[in-house]
Design a protein around this motif. Structure first.
Motif, short mmCIF file in Angstrom:
data_model
loop_
_atom_site.label_atom_id
_atom_site.label_comp_id
_atom_site.label_asym_id
_atom_site.label_seq_id
_atom_site.Cartn_x
_atom_site.Cartn_y
_atom_site.Cartn_z
N MET A 189 -10.86 -3.31 2.52
CA MET A 189 -10.54 -4.71 2.81
C MET A 189 -11.81 -5.53 2.80
N ASN A 190 -11.90 -6.45 1.86
CA ASN A 190 -13.07 -7.31 1.73
C ASN A 190 -12.70 -8.76 2.00
N ASN A 191 -13.70 -9.56 2.27
CA ASN A 191 -13.50 -10.98 2.53
C ASN A 191 -12.37 -11.20 3.54
N LEU A 192 -12.47 -10.52 4.64
CA LEU A 192 -11.41 -10.59 5.64
C LEU A 192 -11.31 -11.97 6.27
N LYS A 193 -10.09 -12.34 6.59
CA LYS A 193 -9.79 -13.64 7.16
C LYS A 193 -9.13 -13.46 8.53
N PRO A 194 -9.21 -14.45 9.38
CA PRO A 194 -8.56 -14.33 10.69
C PRO A 194 -7.07 -13.98 10.58
N GLU A 195 -6.41 -14.46 9.54
CA GLU A 195 -4.99 -14.17 9.38
C GLU A 195 -4.72 -12.72 8.98
N ASP A 196 -5.76 -11.95 8.71
CA ASP A 196 -5.59 -10.51 8.45
C ASP A 196 -5.53 -9.71 9.75
N THR A 197 -5.75 -10.37 10.86
CA THR A 197 -5.68 -9.69 12.15
C THR A 197 -4.29 -9.12 12.38
N ALA A 198 -4.23 -7.82 12.63
CA ALA A 198 -2.94 -7.14 12.79
C ALA A 198 -3.20 -5.69 13.14
N VAL A 199 -2.14 -5.01 13.50
CA VAL A 199 -2.16 -3.55 13.55
C VAL A 199 -1.75 -3.06 12.18
N TYR A 200 -2.56 -2.19 11.62
CA TYR A 200 -2.31 -1.67 10.28
C TYR A 200 -1.79 -0.24 10.38
N TYR A 201 -0.72 0.00 9.64
CA TYR A 201 -0.08 1.31 9.64
C TYR A 201 -0.07 1.89 8.24
N CYS A 202 -0.28 3.19 8.14
CA CYS A 202 0.02 3.84 6.88
C CYS A 202 1.34 4.60 7.02
N ALA A 203 2.01 4.76 5.89
CA ALA A 203 3.30 5.39 5.88
C ALA A 203 3.46 6.18 4.59
N ALA A 204 4.33 7.18 4.63
CA ALA A 204 4.55 8.05 3.49
C ALA A 204 6.02 8.08 3.11
N SER A 205 6.27 8.11 1.81
CA SER A 205 7.63 8.10 1.32
C SER A 205 7.83 9.18 0.26
N GLN A 206 8.96 9.89 0.38
CA GLN A 206 9.37 10.82 -0.67
C GLN A 206 10.50 10.23 -1.52
N SER A 207 10.98 9.09 -1.13
CA SER A 207 12.09 8.46 -1.84
C SER A 207 11.78 6.98 -2.05
N TYR A 208 10.63 6.75 -2.66
CA TYR A 208 10.12 5.39 -2.78
C TYR A 208 11.01 4.54 -3.68
N ASP A 209 11.28 3.35 -3.19
CA ASP A 209 12.02 2.37 -3.96
C ASP A 209 11.15 1.14 -4.21
N GLN A 210 10.66 0.58 -3.13
CA GLN A 210 9.74 -0.55 -3.22
C GLN A 210 8.89 -0.57 -1.97
N CYS A 211 7.90 -1.41 -1.98
CA CYS A 211 6.90 -1.39 -0.90
C CYS A 211 7.41 -2.17 0.31
N ILE A 212 8.45 -1.64 0.90
CA ILE A 212 9.01 -2.20 2.13
C ILE A 212 9.19 -1.06 3.11
N SER A 213 9.23 -1.39 4.38
CA SER A 213 9.18 -0.35 5.40
C SER A 213 10.37 0.60 5.35
N THR A 214 11.52 0.12 4.92
CA THR A 214 12.70 0.99 4.89
C THR A 214 12.62 2.08 3.83
N SER A 215 11.65 1.99 2.93
CA SER A 215 11.46 3.04 1.93
C SER A 215 10.64 4.21 2.44
N PHE A 216 10.10 4.08 3.66
CA PHE A 216 9.14 5.06 4.17
C PHE A 216 9.69 5.80 5.37
N GLN A 217 9.45 7.12 5.36
CA GLN A 217 10.04 7.99 6.38
C GLN A 217 9.04 8.43 7.46
#
Length: 123
Positions: free
Chosen positions: A83-111
């Motif tokens: 993550m470069n050129n970070l901005k105040p609006e990037d403030t958040a809790v960041y999570y990684c997630a793994a999917s075996q049945s990926y459809d699109q980059c949305i949380s419901t695709s990840f188990q």
């Protein structure tokens, strides 16, 4: 059960950089599409970036496009979010997630989800 551990978060000034890591100890991440998500205070969780099993990025959110880069290291069994050129609006809790049945980059695709790492961008 796949367990993901994020690291690399912290406090950084606007314009600064951080590199987040997502690691797994007992299972190879090669079998999974990996995504980075974030949840800012008072907001819904959003997809930041996802990377395919072969290492090609599949998605970048418009809000971080050109500033963040996702990658994976097969030998370290780790996925990174630079993550470069970070901005105040990037403030958040960041999570990684793994999917075996990926459809699109949305949380419901990840188990499988990590516990998250806090990123705070502030002067």
């Amino acid at each position: 059960q796949l367990q993901l551990v994020e690291s690399g978060g912290g406090l950084v000034q606007p314009g600064g950089s951080l590199r987040l890591s997502c690691a797994a100890s007992e299972f190879s991440l090669d079998r999974y599409v990996i995504g980075w998500f974030r949840r800012a205070p008072g907001k819904e969780r959003e997809g930041v970036s996802c990377i395919s099993r072969t290492g090609g990025p599949t998605f970048y959110a418009d809000s971080i496009y050109g500033r963040f880069t996702i990658s994976r290291d097969k030998f370290k069994n780790t996925v990174y979010l630079q993550m470069n050129n970070l901005k105040p609006e990037d403030t958040a809790v960041y999570y990684c997630a793994a999917s075996q049945s990926y459809d699109q980059c949305i949380s419901t695709s990840f188990q499988h989800w990590g516990q998250g790492t806090q990123v705070t961008v502030s002067s």
